[in-house]
Write a protein that holds these residues in place. Structure first.
Motif, mmCIF file in Angstrom:
data_model
loop_
_atom_site.group_PDB
_atom_site.id
_atom_site.type_symbol
_atom_site.label_atom_id
_atom_site.label_comp_id
_atom_site.label_asym_id
_atom_site.label_seq_id
_atom_site.Cartn_x
_atom_site.Cartn_y
_atom_site.Cartn_z
ATOM 1 N N VAL A 15 0.841 -1.203 0.000
ATOM 2 C CA VAL A 15 0.000 0.000 0.000
ATOM 3 C C VAL A 15 0.870 1.245 0.000
ATOM 4 O O VAL A 15 0.597 2.222 -0.724
ATOM 5 N N GLY A 16 1.956 1.219 0.789
ATOM 6 C CA GLY A 16 2.833 2.378 0.861
ATOM 7 C C GLY A 16 3.502 2.681 -0.462
ATOM 8 O O GLY A 16 3.688 3.852 -0.828
ATOM 9 N N GLU A 17 3.872 1.655 -1.202
ATOM 10 C CA GLU A 17 4.532 1.863 -2.495
ATOM 11 C C GLU A 17 3.541 2.347 -3.549
ATOM 12 O O GLU A 17 3.865 3.201 -4.372
ATOM 13 N N LEU A 18 2.333 1.774 -3.541
ATOM 14 C CA LEU A 18 1.353 2.102 -4.581
ATOM 15 C C LEU A 18 0.470 3.290 -4.216
ATOM 16 O O LEU A 18 -0.197 3.860 -5.097
ATOM 17 N N GLN A 19 0.462 3.630 -2.918
ATOM 18 C CA GLN A 19 -0.418 4.718 -2.456
ATOM 19 C C GLN A 19 -1.871 4.471 -2.863
ATOM 20 O O GLN A 19 -2.607 5.393 -3.228
ATOM 21 N N SER A 20 -2.252 3.201 -2.819
ATOM 22 C CA SER A 20 -3.605 2.853 -3.241
ATOM 23 C C SER A 20 -4.000 1.525 -2.619
ATOM 24 O O SER A 20 -3.271 0.523 -2.762
ATOM 25 N N PHE A 21 -5.147 1.508 -1.936
ATOM 26 C CA PHE A 21 -5.645 0.252 -1.384
ATOM 27 C C PHE A 21 -6.153 -0.657 -2.499
ATOM 28 O O PHE A 21 -5.960 -1.871 -2.462
ATOM 29 N N LEU A 50 -0.580 4.596 10.413
ATOM 30 C CA LEU A 50 0.409 4.531 9.341
ATOM 31 C C LEU A 50 -0.053 5.280 8.092
ATOM 32 O O LEU A 50 0.792 5.726 7.302
ATOM 33 N N PHE A 51 -1.349 5.371 7.902
ATOM 34 C CA PHE A 51 -1.893 6.035 6.710
ATOM 35 C C PHE A 51 -2.974 7.036 7.124
ATOM 36 O O PHE A 51 -3.762 6.785 8.058
ATOM 37 N N GLU A 59 -2.431 8.431 2.062
ATOM 38 C CA GLU A 59 -1.126 9.068 2.229
ATOM 39 C C GLU A 59 -0.471 8.553 3.503
ATOM 40 O O GLU A 59 -1.132 8.407 4.541
ATOM 41 N N LEU A 60 0.822 8.240 3.405
ATOM 42 C CA LEU A 60 1.563 7.790 4.577
ATOM 43 C C LEU A 60 1.680 8.918 5.592
ATOM 44 O O LEU A 60 1.918 10.081 5.235
ATOM 45 N N THR A 61 1.530 8.598 6.865
ATOM 46 C CA THR A 61 1.823 9.560 7.918
ATOM 47 C C THR A 61 3.336 9.691 8.055
ATOM 48 O O THR A 61 4.111 8.946 7.426
ATOM 49 N N LEU A 62 3.798 10.612 8.889
ATOM 50 C CA LEU A 62 5.240 10.777 9.108
ATOM 51 C C LEU A 62 5.852 9.492 9.654
ATOM 52 O O LEU A 62 6.890 9.030 9.166
ATOM 53 N N LEU A 63 5.193 8.924 10.655
ATOM 54 C CA LEU A 63 5.691 7.655 11.200
ATOM 55 C C LEU A 63 5.571 6.535 10.181
ATOM 56 O O LEU A 63 6.400 5.624 10.138
ATOM 57 N N GLY A 64 4.542 6.575 9.352
ATOM 58 C CA GLY A 64 4.378 5.574 8.312
ATOM 59 C C GLY A 64 5.512 5.613 7.305
ATOM 60 O O GLY A 64 6.016 4.563 6.871
ATOM 61 N N ARG A 65 5.947 6.844 6.918
ATOM 62 C CA ARG A 65 7.069 6.961 5.979
ATOM 63 C C ARG A 65 8.352 6.408 6.584
ATOM 64 O O ARG A 65 9.142 5.741 5.908
ATOM 65 N N ARG A 66 8.562 6.723 7.867
ATOM 66 C CA ARG A 66 9.771 6.207 8.529
ATOM 67 C C ARG A 66 9.743 4.673 8.590
ATOM 68 O O ARG A 66 10.744 4.008 8.334
ATOM 69 N N LEU A 68 8.084 2.608 6.652
ATOM 70 C CA LEU A 68 8.229 2.041 5.308
ATOM 71 C C LEU A 68 9.699 1.981 4.911
ATOM 72 O O LEU A 68 10.163 0.975 4.347
ATOM 73 N N ALA A 69 10.450 3.040 5.203
ATOM 74 C CA ALA A 69 11.876 3.059 4.868
ATOM 75 C C ALA A 69 12.639 1.956 5.591
ATOM 76 O O ALA A 69 13.615 1.407 5.078
ATOM 77 N N GLN A 70 12.159 1.586 6.792
ATOM 78 C CA GLN A 70 12.854 0.562 7.577
ATOM 79 C C GLN A 70 12.532 -0.859 7.115
ATOM 80 O O GLN A 70 13.404 -1.727 7.105
ATOM 81 N N VAL A 71 11.266 -1.110 6.774
ATOM 82 C CA VAL A 71 10.872 -2.494 6.505
ATOM 83 C C VAL A 71 10.822 -2.841 5.027
ATOM 84 O O VAL A 71 10.805 -4.023 4.670
ATOM 85 N N GLN A 72 10.817 -1.831 4.149
ATOM 86 C CA GLN A 72 10.688 -2.104 2.715
ATOM 87 C C GLN A 72 11.816 -2.993 2.215
ATOM 88 O O GLN A 72 11.596 -3.996 1.525
ATOM 89 N N GLY A 73 13.059 -2.646 2.585
ATOM 90 C CA GLY A 73 14.204 -3.442 2.149
ATOM 91 C C GLY A 73 14.194 -4.845 2.737
ATOM 92 O O GLY A 73 14.585 -5.811 2.075
ATOM 93 N N LEU A 74 13.721 -4.964 3.998
ATOM 94 C CA LEU A 74 13.682 -6.283 4.630
ATOM 95 C C LEU A 74 12.714 -7.214 3.910
ATOM 96 O O LEU A 74 13.024 -8.389 3.673
ATOM 97 N N VAL A 75 11.538 -6.693 3.580
ATOM 98 C CA VAL A 75 10.554 -7.524 2.869
ATOM 99 C C VAL A 75 11.056 -7.879 1.473
ATOM 100 O O VAL A 75 10.913 -9.029 1.030
#
Length: 307
Positions: A15-21, A50-51, A59-66, A68-75
Motif C-alpha cells: 500500500v505504501g509503495e502504490l499509495q492505493s488500497f 500509518l496512513f 497518504e503515509l503519515t510521518l511515522l508511516g514513511r519512517r 516504510l523506509a525501515q521495513v521495505q528493504g527487509l521484505v
C-alpha cells in the motif's frame, strides 16, 4: 508483545509503495476489506496510524514513511531469498561443491559435468581437488556436498558407496623392457631403480600394508609427495613407479602401465557424504548422474570378463 506477521508487513509495504488500497489489493490478490483489516491490525499492534485515508486518497503519515523506509528493504530481501531458494530447488540456480582426489578427477568428473551442465546450465559446479585426507575433511566439515575418495569406509561420520575397484600398476617409460610385459611380480622390482611417494601419501600406506609379508623394496632413487609427480619422473627416465591405474596418462607413447602380481594390490574409489545429512537438489541430481555413469562404465568391463 505481539509481533506483526509477514502478511501484515507485506500489505503495508505494498500500500505504501502504490499509495492505493485498490491497487495493493489487486497486486496481493486480496479483497479490499481483507487488505484493510491487515493494515488496521498492524496499526493496532504498533499503536500508531500509518496512513491518512480519505475516500479519494491514501497518504503515509510521518511515522508511516519512517516505518516504510525501515521495513521495505527487509521484505524485498526476504522475497528475493524465497525466489532464490525456489530457483535452487528447481535447479534454475545455486551450486554444487564436489571434493575429489587428484587421481580421480579426470576419470570421473568431465563427462558427468558435461551432462549436468546440459540439463542444468544455471547451476555452478565447484571442484575441490586435494589429497585423500583433505577431501575427507572437506565433506566432514561441510565444505563439499559430497566427494570421490578412496578412504572413509571405516569412518562413521561419512557414508561410503563404492564406485570402482582400481589396481595399482607399474608405470614404465614406453621404451623400457618391462613395458612389453603383460604382468610383473613385485619381487622383480628389486632389480630396477624406483621412484615412490612418501609416507605423506595415503597411497604409500595402501601399498605398504599390502606388501607387509614381502621383502622390502629397495631404497628409492627419488621420493615425492604426489603421484602425478611420479609420472613425470617416469617420463624423464628416472626410474619405475607404482601408481594407481587412473593416474596413467591417456597417451601411452611416453608412459605405460603394467599389471603387478603376487599379490595384486587395489584400492576402491567411492562416493562419500556426511552420515545422516541430506543433499541439496543440485547435489542429488549430480550424484544420480555420477552413479549412472559409473554403472554404465562398469558394464562393458563385466561383459568382457564374462566373455
Amino acid at each position: 508483545m505481539l509481533k506483526p506477521s509477514l502478511a501484515d508487513l507485506r500489505a503495508f509495504v505494498t500500500v505504501g509503495e502504490l499509495q492505493s488500497f485498490a491497487g495493493a489489493a489487486k497486486a496481493l490478490h486480496l479483497s479490499q476489506p481483507a487488505l484493510s483489516r491487515r493494515i488496521s491490525h498492524l496499526e493496532e499492534l504498533l499503536g500508531v496510524r500509518l496512513f491518512d485515508r480519505t475516500t479519494r486518497s491514501v497518504e503515509l503519515t510521518l511515522l508511516g514513511r519512517r516505518f516504510l523506509a525501515q521495513v521495505q528493504g527487509l521484505v524485498d530481501d526476504l522475497d528475493r531469498s524465497v525466489l532464490s531458494l525456489r530457483d535452487a530447488a528447481l535447479l534454475e540456480a545455486g551450486d554444487v561443491t564436489i571434493g575429489c582426489v587428484f587421481s580421480a578427477v579426470h576419470h570421473f568428473l568431465p563427462p558427468v559435468i558435461r551432462s549436468f551442465r546440459q540439463q542444468h546450465p544455471h547451476v555452478l559446479v565447484r571442484i575441490i581437488e586435494e589429497g585423500a585426507d583433505e577431501v575427507l575433511a572437506s565433506v566432514k566439515e561441510g565444505e563439499a556436498d559430497f566427494a570421490l575418495n578412496y578412504i572413509g569406509m571405516q569412518d562413521t561420520d561419512v557414508e561410503f558407496a563404492p564406485l570402482l575397484k582400481e589396481p595399482y600398476v607399474l608405470a614404465c617409460a614406453a621404451d623400457h623392457p618391462l613395458a612389453r610385459r603383460r604382468s610383473v611380480r613385485w619381487a622383480e622390482l628389486a632389480a630396477h631403480p624406483l621412484a615412490r611417494v612418501s609416507h605423506a601419501s595415503r597411497n604409500r600406506l595402501f601399498i605398504d600394508q599390502a606388501l607387509i609379508d614381502l621383502p622390502p623394496l629397495p631404497r628409492p632413487v627419488c621420493e615425492v609427495r604426489h603421484v602425478s609427480t611420479l609420472i613425470g619422473m617416469v617420463e624423464n627416465g628416472l626410474g619405475l613407479a607404482v601408481v594407481p591405474q587412473l593416474t596413467l596418462p591417456r597417451d601411452t607413447s611416453s608412459v605405460v602401465g603394467v599389471r603387478l602380481d603376487d599379490p595384486p594390490v587395489t584400492r576402491t574409489i567411492g562416493l562419500i557424504r556426511r552420515t545422516g545429512r541430506s543433499l541439496s537438489p543440485a547435489a542429488e541430481a549430480f550424484v544420480a548422474l555420477l552413479m549412472r555413469a559409473s554403472q554404465d562404465s562398469a558394464a562393458p568391463a563385466r561383459r568382457k570378463r564374462r566373455a
